[in-house]
Design a protein around this motif. Structure first.
Motif, mmCIF file in Angstrom:
data_model
loop_
_atom_site.group_PDB
_atom_site.id
_atom_site.type_symbol
_atom_site.label_atom_id
_atom_site.label_comp_id
_atom_site.label_asym_id
_atom_site.label_seq_id
_atom_site.Cartn_x
_atom_site.Cartn_y
_atom_site.Cartn_z
ATOM 1 N N GLU A 217 0.834 -1.205 0.000
ATOM 2 C CA GLU A 217 0.000 0.000 0.000
ATOM 3 C C GLU A 217 0.866 1.251 0.000
ATOM 4 O O GLU A 217 0.620 2.202 -0.755
ATOM 5 C CB GLU A 217 -0.938 0.001 1.203
ATOM 6 C CG GLU A 217 -1.932 1.155 1.158
ATOM 7 C CD GLU A 217 -2.996 1.060 2.250
ATOM 8 O OE1 GLU A 217 -3.804 1.996 2.346
ATOM 9 O OE2 GLU A 217 -3.002 0.052 2.982
ATOM 10 N N SER A 218 1.912 1.256 0.829
ATOM 11 C CA SER A 218 2.812 2.401 0.870
ATOM 12 C C SER A 218 3.553 2.571 -0.455
ATOM 13 O O SER A 218 3.751 3.692 -0.932
ATOM 14 C CB SER A 218 3.819 2.226 2.011
ATOM 15 O OG SER A 218 4.786 3.246 1.982
ATOM 16 N N HIS B 195 3.174 7.528 1.537
ATOM 17 C CA HIS B 195 2.809 7.666 2.949
ATOM 18 C C HIS B 195 3.304 9.002 3.493
ATOM 19 O O HIS B 195 4.210 9.633 2.933
ATOM 20 C CB HIS B 195 3.393 6.513 3.787
ATOM 21 C CG HIS B 195 4.895 6.436 3.740
ATOM 22 N ND1 HIS B 195 5.547 5.434 3.081
ATOM 23 C CD2 HIS B 195 5.870 7.232 4.269
ATOM 24 C CE1 HIS B 195 6.856 5.601 3.196
ATOM 25 N NE2 HIS B 195 7.077 6.691 3.918
ATOM 26 N N ALA C 8 3.895 7.797 9.344
ATOM 27 C CA ALA C 8 2.675 7.017 9.147
ATOM 28 C C ALA C 8 2.773 5.654 9.822
ATOM 29 O O ALA C 8 1.762 5.094 10.248
ATOM 30 C CB ALA C 8 2.389 6.838 7.652
ATOM 31 N N TYR C 9 3.966 5.109 9.911
ATOM 32 C CA TYR C 9 4.183 3.844 10.606
ATOM 33 C C TYR C 9 5.647 3.808 11.043
ATOM 34 O O TYR C 9 6.461 4.650 10.622
ATOM 35 C CB TYR C 9 3.836 2.647 9.721
ATOM 36 C CG TYR C 9 4.538 2.631 8.383
ATOM 37 C CD1 TYR C 9 5.819 2.079 8.250
ATOM 38 C CD2 TYR C 9 3.931 3.162 7.250
ATOM 39 C CE1 TYR C 9 6.475 2.053 7.037
ATOM 40 C CE2 TYR C 9 4.573 3.146 6.029
ATOM 41 C CZ TYR C 9 5.838 2.594 5.926
ATOM 42 O OH TYR C 9 6.480 2.583 4.721
ATOM 43 N N LYS D 32 -8.510 -1.029 -3.631
ATOM 44 C CA LYS D 32 -8.025 0.347 -3.661
ATOM 45 C C LYS D 32 -7.575 0.752 -5.067
ATOM 46 O O LYS D 32 -7.735 1.908 -5.462
ATOM 47 C CB LYS D 32 -6.882 0.505 -2.655
ATOM 48 C CG LYS D 32 -7.368 0.331 -1.224
ATOM 49 C CD LYS D 32 -6.291 0.608 -0.200
ATOM 50 C CE LYS D 32 -6.876 0.490 1.216
ATOM 51 N NZ LYS D 32 -5.892 0.799 2.261
ATOM 52 N N VAL E 93 -0.926 6.618 2.779
ATOM 53 C CA VAL E 93 -1.009 6.007 4.108
ATOM 54 C C VAL E 93 -0.690 7.068 5.165
ATOM 55 O O VAL E 93 0.276 7.824 5.038
ATOM 56 C CB VAL E 93 -0.018 4.828 4.227
ATOM 57 C CG1 VAL E 93 -0.065 4.235 5.627
ATOM 58 C CG2 VAL E 93 -0.327 3.765 3.175
ATOM 59 N N GLY E 94 -1.538 7.135 6.191
ATOM 60 C CA GLY E 94 -1.303 8.077 7.280
ATOM 61 C C GLY E 94 -1.912 9.446 7.057
ATOM 62 O O GLY E 94 -1.647 10.375 7.820
#
Length: 441
Positions: free
Chosen positions: A199-200, A205, A209-210, A244, A257-258
Motif C-alpha cells: 500500500e505504501s 505515505h 505514518a508507521y 483500492k 497512508v497516514g
C-alpha cells in the motif's frame, strides 16, 4: 499482409480483391479517396492500391497521408488514362509504382509482391524494430498495429502472455506511442513487494505514518503522474489492494497512508500477467469488478512457437549482438544446429531463445555454431517429438517418407485454413510443387 484497395469501378475492384485474396493477402476495398483516408489509421495497411481518377479527390492526394504514416505503406497507382507525365507526377509525389489499365493480372500480382517484399527488405536493412521488439510474422505485425491503436486511447490495458514473451516491452511501446510519451514510465512487479509494504509502495505515505517511515513518500502512482504505470503480475496483488486500485481507476484519486487527504492523479494503468485471471476470479483470488475494468483493452502477446520465421530472425539478431559486443567469432549456425533450434518448442519464449544463443556464442570457438553449443534441453526436444509421433509403431509399420510428407502437407493446409499460397510459403516450395504433391496424394 494488409492491402487497402481504392477503386470506384466495382467490377475491377471485385476482380482485384478476389485475385489478391487468392494470393493470401487481407484486402479492404473502398471506392473513394475520402473513404480511404478514414480507413488508413484503422487498417494500417502494408500496401495501398489506388486508382488515379476517383470521384471527388484523385488518388495522388492520398500519397502525402500514406507517406506520413509510420511505418509508411507502399503505394501503387493505377489508371485507365495513364500518361508518362502522370506516371512521373505520381512517382515524384511518392508513389512506388504505376500501372495503366487494362493491365495484365499476373503482372499486377507480381508488382504487388515486389512492392511488399521491397518494403519488408527496407525494414530489415534499416534494422527496423518496433520499440525494441523484432518480428515479421503476421502475429507480431498484428500486435504492433493493435498497440498503435490502443496507444491513442487512455483506458487501462491488460497484457496477457506466457513468461518470456516480452510483456514489459509491449507496455513500454504503448507508452511511447501515446500522448504520454514525454511523461514517466514506471514498472513494478506485484509479486516482488512484501504485502506489508504494497500500500505504501503504491499510494505513498506521510512522515511517521508507521514505524520506520521517517520521511514522506510519493508512491508509484504519484511518481508516474502524467505517464504510465505498469503493474506486472497483477494476479499476485492482494484482494485488499485490488479494491483500492479499483477506486483509483474509478475516481482518479489516491489517499497516502497516514493521511485523510485525497490527491488527484493522472496516470494510465497497464497491467500484465501470465496467469489465468478468470480462473483466479473463480477461486475468489481476483475481483471481478477490477478485471472488467482492467480489460478495457486486452492484448495477447503470442508465444514464440506461434511466430514462424521470427525464430530465425531473432536468432540472427541475437547472434549479431554477441558479435558486435566482441563476445564471439561465430557468424552463423550450422544446418544441423538450425534444424535442432527450429524443432524446439521454446516454453521460455524469446527470453529462452536469447539466453540459448548467448550461451552458444560463448561456447563456440569458431565461426559456426554447432549443436553441442546449444543447451542440452534443446538438443533432446526433437527426438522426444519423433518418439511421441511414432512410438506406437513397430519397425514393420513405419511409414514411408512420401506418406509422412503427404500427412504433413495436409496438416499445414489445415492450419492455414486451406490457403495454398500461405501453405506453400511455410513448406518452402512453389504453389506448382504444392499442387503436384496434392495431385500425387
Amino acid at each position: 499482409m494488409n492491402i487497402l484497395l481504392v477503386e470506384d469501378d466495382s467490377d475491377l475492384a471485385e476482380l482485384l480483391c478476389e485475385e489478391l485474396e487468392g494470393e493470401g493477402y487481407q484486402v479492404v476495398t473502398v471506392h473513394s479517396a475520402e473513404a480511404a483516408s478514414a480507413q488508413l489509421g484503422e487498417l494500417l495497411p502494408d500496401l495501398v492500391i489506388s486508382d488515379l481518377r476517383l470521384p471527388g479527390r484523385n488518388g495522388i492526394t492520398l500519397i502525402p497521408e500514406v507517406k506520413a504514416m509510420n511505418p509508411a505503406p507502399a503505394i501503387l497507382l493505377i489508371t485507365a488514362f495513364g500518361t508518362v507525365n502522370q506516371a512521373v507526377d505520381a512517382l515524384k509525389a511518392g508513389a512506388d509504382d504505376f500501372l495503366t489499365k487494362p493491365f495484365d493480372m499476373d503482372h499486377c500480382l507480381l508488382t504487388v509482391r515486389r512492392l511488399l517484399e521491397h518494403r519488408k527488405l527496407k525494414a530489415r536493412i534499416a534494422g527496423e524494430q518496433f520499440h525494441g521488439m523484432l518480428g515479421e510474422s503476421s502475429a507480431m505485425q498484428t500486435l504492433f498495429k493493435t498497440i498503435r491503436r490502443i496507444a491513442r486511447a487512455d483506458g487501462p490495458v491488460l497484457i496477457l502472455g506466457e513468461s518470456g514473451t516480452g510483456k514489459e516491452l509491449v507496455a513500454k511501446a504503448i507508452h511511447q506511442e501515446s500522448d504520454r510519451q514525454k511523461g514517466p514510465f514506471l514498472a513494478v512487479n506485484c509479486a516482488g513487494i512484501p504485502n506489508e509494504l504494497l500500500e505504501s509502495e503504491f499510494f505513498g505515505h506521510a512522515a511517521g505514518a508507521y514505524t520506520g517511515a521517517n520521511k514522506a513518500r510519493l508512491g508509484l502512482l504519484r511518481e508516474a503522474n502524467g505517464g504510465t504505470l505498469l503493474l506486472d503480475e497483477i494476479g499476485e496483488m492482494p484482494l485488499a489492494l485490488q479494491a483500492k486500485l479499483l477506486r483509483v481507476l474509478q475516481e482518479g484519486t489516491i489517499r497516502p497512508v497516514g493521511t485523510d487527504k485525497e490527491i488527484k492523479v493522472d496516470v494510465r494503468i497497464v497491467t500484465a500477467t501470465h496467469r489465468n485471471l478468470e480462473a483466479l476470479m473463480t477461486e475468489g483470488l481476483f475481483r471481478e469488478d477490477l478485471f472488467f475494468r482492467l480489460e478495457t483493452f486486452t492484448l495477447c502477446v503470442p508465444p514464440l512457437r506461434e511466430r514462424g520465421d521470427d525464430i530465425a530472425l531473432l536468432t540472427r539478431h541475437f547472434l549479431a549482438q554477441q558479435q558486435q559486443a566482441g563476445k564471439t567469432k561465430a557468424r552463423q549456425l550450422s544446418h544441423t544446429t538450425w534444424k535442432e533450434l527450429l524443432n524446439y518448442s521454446f516454453p521460455g519464449n524469446v527470453r529462452e531463445l536469447q539466453n540459448a544463443i548467448e550461451r552458444a556464442a560463448i561456447y563456440c570457438e569458431g565461426e559456426e555454431v554447432l549443436p553441442q553449443h546449444l543447451p542440452q534441453r534443446l538438443r533432446q526436444q526433437q527426438y522426444k517429438a519423433m518418439e511421441n509421433i511414432f512410438y506406437h509403431l513397430s519397425s514393420d509399420a513405419l511409414p514411408s517418407l512420401s506418406h509422412v510428407q503427404q500427412d504433413y502437407v495436409r496438416y499445414v493446409l489445415d492450419k492455414t485454413q486451406g490457403n495454398k499460397a500461405h501453405a506453400a510459403e511455410i513448406l518452402g516450395v512453389t504453389r506448382r510443387t504444392l499442387y503436384r504433391w496434392l495431385d500425387e496424394g
